[in-house]
Structures are given as C-alpha cells and as structure tokens.
Enzyme design. Structure first.
Site, mmCIF file in Angstrom:
data_model
loop_
_atom_site.group_PDB
_atom_site.id
_atom_site.type_symbol
_atom_site.label_atom_id
_atom_site.label_comp_id
_atom_site.label_asym_id
_atom_site.label_seq_id
_atom_site.Cartn_x
_atom_site.Cartn_y
_atom_site.Cartn_z
ATOM 1 N N ASN A 76 41.939 42.768 45.853
ATOM 2 C CA ASN A 76 41.152 44.004 45.129
ATOM 3 C C ASN A 76 40.926 43.502 43.783
ATOM 4 O O ASN A 76 39.992 43.993 43.192
ATOM 5 C CB ASN A 76 42.566 45.106 44.820
ATOM 6 C CG ASN A 76 42.009 46.143 43.894
ATOM 7 O OD1 ASN A 76 41.192 46.907 44.003
ATOM 8 N ND2 ASN A 76 42.581 46.046 42.773
ATOM 9 N N ASP A 133 48.467 39.758 39.198
ATOM 10 C CA ASP A 133 47.419 39.753 38.120
ATOM 11 C C ASP A 133 47.545 38.892 36.962
ATOM 12 O O ASP A 133 48.444 38.043 36.957
ATOM 13 C CB ASP A 133 47.557 41.382 37.610
ATOM 14 C CG ASP A 133 46.143 42.030 36.959
ATOM 15 O OD1 ASP A 133 45.911 43.155 37.874
ATOM 16 O OD2 ASP A 133 45.852 41.492 35.961
ATOM 17 N N ASP A 167 45.414 34.290 39.041
ATOM 18 C CA ASP A 167 44.268 34.196 38.651
ATOM 19 C C ASP A 167 43.117 33.996 39.914
ATOM 20 O O ASP A 167 43.342 32.985 40.583
ATOM 21 C CB ASP A 167 43.742 33.039 37.769
ATOM 22 C CG ASP A 167 42.430 33.042 37.353
ATOM 23 O OD1 ASP A 167 41.546 33.719 37.849
ATOM 24 O OD2 ASP A 167 41.969 32.143 36.441
ATOM 25 N N TYR A 223 27.309 41.914 40.336
ATOM 26 C CA TYR A 223 28.122 42.804 41.056
ATOM 27 C C TYR A 223 27.747 42.970 42.242
ATOM 28 O O TYR A 223 28.343 43.019 43.313
ATOM 29 C CB TYR A 223 28.182 43.948 40.094
ATOM 30 C CG TYR A 223 29.359 45.009 40.316
ATOM 31 C CD1 TYR A 223 30.901 44.734 40.101
ATOM 32 C CD2 TYR A 223 29.325 45.984 41.346
ATOM 33 C CE1 TYR A 223 31.936 45.161 40.648
ATOM 34 C CE2 TYR A 223 30.301 46.741 41.807
ATOM 35 C CZ TYR A 223 31.667 46.310 41.396
ATOM 36 O OH TYR A 223 32.609 47.379 41.840
ATOM 37 N N LYS A 259 29.725 42.078 45.660
ATOM 38 C CA LYS A 259 30.312 43.181 46.607
ATOM 39 C C LYS A 259 29.555 43.097 47.916
ATOM 40 O O LYS A 259 30.226 43.440 49.208
ATOM 41 C CB LYS A 259 30.186 44.374 46.023
ATOM 42 C CG LYS A 259 31.257 44.620 44.625
ATOM 43 C CD LYS A 259 32.664 44.429 45.295
ATOM 44 C CE LYS A 259 33.332 44.583 43.943
ATOM 45 N NZ LYS A 259 35.006 44.508 44.302
ATOM 46 N N THR A 273 38.029 54.083 36.230
ATOM 47 C CA THR A 273 38.904 53.172 35.926
ATOM 48 C C THR A 273 38.358 52.606 34.774
ATOM 49 O O THR A 273 37.279 53.272 34.023
ATOM 50 C CB THR A 273 38.938 51.921 36.723
ATOM 51 O OG1 THR A 273 37.815 51.485 37.277
ATOM 52 C CG2 THR A 273 39.440 52.367 38.336
#
Length: 251
Positions: free
Chosen positions: A89, A36, A62, A154, A158, A189
C-alpha cells in the site's frame, strides 16, 4: 472473523488507507505487521490494534529499498511463523508540475515508492508464500486508468501497478497465490490535505465522484479486507475500483 489467525503485512500502515486497513484486518482477526518509514505513527497504529485486543507489531521498512522489504517479510515470518496477506500500500504523490518541468529526481522518487515498492513486495511476499499460498493486494488508483494534468509520475507508477497486478497473478497462480488490487478514487488522506485549504478546489474534487464526496480511508479498508478474505477466493488478477464511480463517467 474472516481472517482469524492469518498474518498480514501492511506497508504504509502508519497513516491513511494503510492505517485504516491495518485496523480493519486486525478487526477481522488477522495478526498485523505495520511496515512504514514513520516509526512514531507506525507504532501508534500497532499499539491501537493491541489496545483493542488484537495482535500487531511495527517493523520499520522503506519500500523503495528491496533489502528493507525483504527484511520486513523475513522478520514477520520470524515473529509469527507465516505470511498470508501482503498489502503493498505504501505510496506518495508528486508536486503538481508539468511533465516538461518535472525534475527527474522527483519522477524517480515517486516511481521508486509507488511502482518499485510494489514489485519488491510482490517478489518478497511471493517467495515466502510459494509453499502455502496467500493473497497479495496492491494499491493502484483511478489515476492508473485516466490522466490529469501535472501528475505524470503518479500516473506512470499507478498505471504500472495495474499491469504488475495482472502479470504477477498469472505467474503466481500455480502457487495458489492470488494477486489483486484496489483502485481508490479521491480519499481523505494526507496526500490531498493541501487541497482542502482551497475551498474552490475541494468542491471540484468532491464533484469528481458520482455522489459528490471524497472517500474515507475506512471505506477502502473494507474493500481490502474483502479481497484478503475467502469471500474473494475466486477473485484474481483483478482491480477493484473503490471510487464512487469516478472512473466511469466523463466530467
């Protein structure tokens, strides 16, 4: 434990689905590397795994930069001698803006993490797994299958992950590498945290699932652990919806 002694990388493992998945993979016996850009939260995730008796370490990474992802894979192998599971992820949302008003830099920022980052993870992990096989899991989304307003980058990223999963599975099958994906619906989240400040919007969001509630990250993590395990040994090139039916009915 279904994943005893296997080595897993979880990108975006500091928070949300990534954190829950790192904890779940460790609970199933895997040695987990948390990758992360958030060092403090990433180290916290790794520490929690160790505190519970598991094996884990944090590596700063990154996912929008190939050299960083490749370094993550190489350092994992230096630490644990192998790589069995790669969970691509890491992902970000975009500010809700019409495609006509979307700043190009915002589009590129979203695609760099959500789409390019998955490619980088597939490439780096795939090369590391060629001799012994493994599992690559990608985080797609129901937004890769149906459209909503003001989330163009987005959706684009995806939707790409869905086809990248299928294409990579076809290419890597010869190396005994499975490539699969999870497609969550709405998950509680940080990405959707601002929506919770508006009760009217949050009620609408909840109704987008068949049973009228938003998923917990741990519920997606259970699906990830299944896909990573031998219980899913004949699952390949597939996208598993974890959405309480959100993609299955017309609103």
């Amino acid at each position: 434990m279904r994943l005893k002694d296997r080595v897993a990388i979880v990108t975006g493992g500091a928070k949300g689905i990534g954190r829950a998945s790192a904890l779940e993979l460790a609970r199933e016996g895997a040695k987990v590397v948390v990758g992360d850009i958030d060092r403090a939260e990433g180290e916290r995730t790794a520490f929690e795994i160790v505190e519970k008796g598991g094996t884990a370490r944090f590596i700063h990474a990154d996912t929008s930069d190939y050299e960083s992802v490749e370094g993550l894979v190489k350092e994992t192998i230096r630490s644990f001698g192998r790589l069995d599971i790669m969970f691509n992820n890491a992902g970000i949302g975009n500010p809700p803006v019409s495609v006509l008003d979307m700043p190009p830099e915002e589009y590129h920022r979203t695609v760099a993490v959500n789409q390019h980052g998955v490619f980088y993870g597939i490439k780096a992990a795939g090369n590391a797994m060629k001799e012994k096989g493994g599992v690559i899991i990608n985080t797609a989304s129901v937004y890769g299958f149906f459209a909503d307003r003001r989330h163009f980058p987005y959706h684009a990223s995806k939707g790409a992950v869905v086809m990248m999963t299928k294409a990579a599975a076809l290419e890597l099958a010869r190396y005994n590498i499975r490539v699969v994906a999870v497609a969550p619906g709405l998950v509680d989240t940080e990405i959707v945290a601002p929506w919770k400040q508006r009760p009217d919007l949050w009620r609408t969001v909840e109704k987008a699932q068949m049973r009228g509630r938003v998923a917990k990250p741990e519920e997606v993590a259970k699906a990830v652990a299944f896909l990573a395990s031998d219980d899913a040994s004949f699952v390949n090139g597939s996208v598993l919806f974890v959405d309480d039916g959100a993609a299955s009915f017309k609103r």
